[in-house]
Motif scaffolding. Structure first.
Motif, PDB file in Angstrom:
ATOM      1  N   UNK A 182      -1.179   8.681   8.787  1.00 38.55           N
ATOM      2  CA  UNK A 182      -0.618   8.665   7.371  1.00 38.55           C
ATOM      3  C   UNK A 182       1.011   9.254   7.555  1.00 38.55           C
ATOM      4  N   UNK A 183       0.956  10.458   7.764  1.00 36.66           N
ATOM      5  CA  UNK A 183       1.986  11.146   8.307  1.00 36.66           C
ATOM      6  C   UNK A 183       3.128  10.542   9.020  1.00 36.66           C
ATOM      7  N   UNK A 184       2.579   9.851   9.981  1.00 34.22           N
ATOM      8  CA  UNK A 184       3.686   9.139  10.968  1.00 34.22           C
ATOM      9  C   UNK A 184       4.086   7.826  10.242  1.00 34.22           C
ATOM     10  N   UNK A 185       3.141   7.310   9.606  1.00 32.78           N
ATOM     11  CA  UNK A 185       3.615   5.869   8.937  1.00 32.78           C
ATOM     12  C   UNK A 185       4.740   6.347   7.789  1.00 32.78           C
ATOM     13  N   UNK A 186       4.646   7.360   7.497  1.00 33.63           N
ATOM     14  CA  UNK A 186       5.738   7.880   6.356  1.00 33.63           C
ATOM     15  C   UNK A 186       7.042   8.072   7.059  1.00 33.63           C
ATOM     16  N   UNK A 187       6.791   9.020   8.006  1.00 31.55           N
ATOM     17  CA  UNK A 187       8.053   9.410   9.170  1.00 31.55           C
ATOM     18  C   UNK A 187       8.611   7.965   9.574  1.00 31.55           C
ATOM     19  N   UNK A 188       7.953   6.778   9.865  1.00 31.40           N
ATOM     20  CA  UNK A 188       8.588   5.810  10.525  1.00 31.40           C
ATOM     21  C   UNK A 188       9.030   4.834   9.280  1.00 31.40           C
ATOM     22  N   UNK A 189       8.550   4.858   7.952  1.00 30.27           N
ATOM     23  CA  UNK A 189       8.967   3.958   7.124  1.00 30.27           C
ATOM     24  C   UNK A 189       9.667   4.635   5.789  1.00 30.27           C
ATOM     25  N   UNK A 190       9.619   5.878   5.789  1.00 32.01           N
ATOM     26  CA  UNK A 190      10.280   6.809   4.547  1.00 32.01           C
ATOM     27  C   UNK A 190       9.672   6.398   3.334  1.00 32.01           C
ATOM     28  N   UNK A 191      10.465   6.618   2.405  1.00 33.01           N
ATOM     29  CA  UNK A 191       9.807   6.473   1.037  1.00 33.01           C
ATOM     30  C   UNK A 191       9.024   5.255   0.667  1.00 33.01           C
ATOM     31  N   UNK A 192       9.447   4.036   1.201  1.00 36.81           N
ATOM     32  CA  UNK A 192       8.846   2.924   0.809  1.00 36.81           C
ATOM     33  C   UNK A 192       7.277   2.982   1.446  1.00 36.81           C
ATOM     34  N   UNK A 193       7.245   3.497   2.821  1.00 38.55           N
ATOM     35  CA  UNK A 193       5.968   3.743   3.127  1.00 38.55           C
ATOM     36  C   UNK A 193       5.069   4.541   2.345  1.00 38.55           C
ATOM     37  N   UNK A 194       5.745   5.786   1.962  1.00 38.67           N
ATOM     38  CA  UNK A 194       4.794   6.444   0.979  1.00 38.67           C
ATOM     39  C   UNK A 194       4.408   5.998  -0.143  1.00 38.67           C
ATOM     40  N   UNK A 195       5.308   5.189  -0.699  1.00 39.48           N
ATOM     41  CA  UNK A 195       4.899   4.473  -2.013  1.00 39.48           C
ATOM     42  C   UNK A 195       3.795   3.225  -1.482  1.00 39.48           C
ATOM     43  N   UNK A 196       3.842   2.689  -0.517  1.00 41.29           N
ATOM     44  CA  UNK A 196       3.008   1.751  -0.106  1.00 41.29           C
ATOM     45  C   UNK A 196       1.623   2.484   0.279  1.00 41.29           C
ATOM     46  N   UNK A 197       1.577   3.403   0.787  1.00 41.63           N
ATOM     47  CA  UNK A 197       0.472   4.362   1.098  1.00 41.63           C
ATOM     48  C   UNK A 197      -0.481   4.906  -0.222  1.00 41.63           C
ATOM     49  N   UNK A 198       0.506   5.434  -1.452  1.00 39.01           N
ATOM     50  CA  UNK A 198      -0.058   5.456  -2.552  1.00 39.01           C
ATOM     51  C   UNK A 198      -0.931   4.344  -3.256  1.00 39.01           C
ATOM     52  N   UNK A 199      -0.118   3.255  -3.167  1.00 42.82           N
ATOM     53  CA  UNK A 199      -0.713   2.062  -3.782  1.00 42.82           C
ATOM     54  C   UNK A 199      -1.994   1.946  -2.889  1.00 42.82           C
ATOM     55  N   UNK A 200      -1.982   1.604  -1.609  1.00 38.83           N
ATOM     56  CA  UNK A 200      -3.199   1.354  -0.823  1.00 38.83           C
ATOM     57  C   UNK A 200      -4.449   2.364  -1.222  1.00 38.83           C
ATOM     58  N   UNK A 201      -4.129   3.653  -1.494  1.00 38.92           N
ATOM     59  CA  UNK A 201      -5.129   4.657  -1.684  1.00 38.92           C
ATOM     60  C   UNK A 201      -5.485   4.315  -2.961  1.00 38.92           C
ATOM     61  N   UNK A 202      -4.911   4.045  -3.922  1.00 41.64           N
ATOM     62  CA  UNK A 202      -5.205   3.599  -5.280  1.00 41.64           C
ATOM     63  C   UNK A 202      -6.211   2.317  -5.243  1.00 41.64           C
ATOM     64  N   UNK A 203      -5.802   1.312  -4.481  1.00 42.02           N
ATOM     65  CA  UNK A 203      -6.507   0.128  -4.372  1.00 42.02           C
ATOM     66  C   UNK A 203      -7.879   0.409  -3.619  1.00 42.02           C
ATOM     67  N   UNK A 204      -7.872   1.306  -2.818  1.00 44.48           N
ATOM     68  CA  UNK A 204      -9.175   1.451  -1.820  1.00 44.48           C
ATOM     69  C   UNK A 204     -10.089   2.275  -2.798  1.00 44.48           C
TER      70      UNK A 204
END
Length: 167
Positions: free
Chosen positions: A101-123
């Motif tokens: 997750x940390x690596x994904x956010x480092x690579x994709x920035x704020x957009x990735x963080x928002x994506x992860x938050x959405x994915x967690x909520x959906x899961x």
């Protein structure tokens, strides 16, 4: 998870709290007493990765570019001379942040963080919906949910998502 949701097995809040504390203590003991060098090596990776995140929070470093940019940050860190001998000995050609997750956010920035938050909520929503839909809680569903949770928790300590077996 299976014990919490399986028929007839219930824990009160005190037992859940004690179990959570025991798990934290076991993980801490394993990382500080048995895997000391591995833990210290990861601390260096996390230290440099947090610097990367701070410098590239909004845009990220680019998809799949963690290893390249990490190498640059590691080189700069050692060039400055503010390191310990142990860090120097544990440094290497790091390809992963050892936290997907940390690596994904480092690579994709704020957009990735928002994506992860959405994915967690959906899961969470899918898991709750599945548990509510199957009131009898078939054992196979509990096993499937447990596996999904285990893989997602493992991703906070290592790199699992790029491996086909876990995908």
């Amino acid at each position: 998870f299976i014990l919490l949701y399986y028929h007839g097995f219930r824990l009160n809040k005190k037992q859940l709290f004690i179990a959570a504390i025991a798990i934290i203590i076991i993980v801490d003991l394993l990382s500080t007493c048995f895997k000391v060098d591995s833990s210290l090596g990861r601390m260096l990776i996390y230290k440099l990765s947090f610097k990367m995140l701070g410098d590239h929070f909004f845009s990220g470093v680019g998809w799949g570019k963690f290893a390249l940019v990490y190498g640059e940050y590691q080189t700069e860190y050692f060039r400055k001379g503010e390191y310990t001998i142990k860090e120097l000995l544990l440094a290497g050609n790091t390809q992963y942040a050892f936290n997907d997750y940390f690596q994904f956010v480092i690579e994709t920035g704020l957009t990735g963080l928002l994506f992860l938050a959405t994915a967690l909520a959906l899961l969470i929503r899918v898991i709750i919906h599945t548990l509510n839909q199957h009131h009898d809680r078939p054992f196979i569903i509990l096993i499937a949910i447990s596996q999904i949770l285990a893989i997602n928790i493992a991703a906070t300590f290592t790199h699992v998502f790029e491996k086909p077996f876990y995908q």
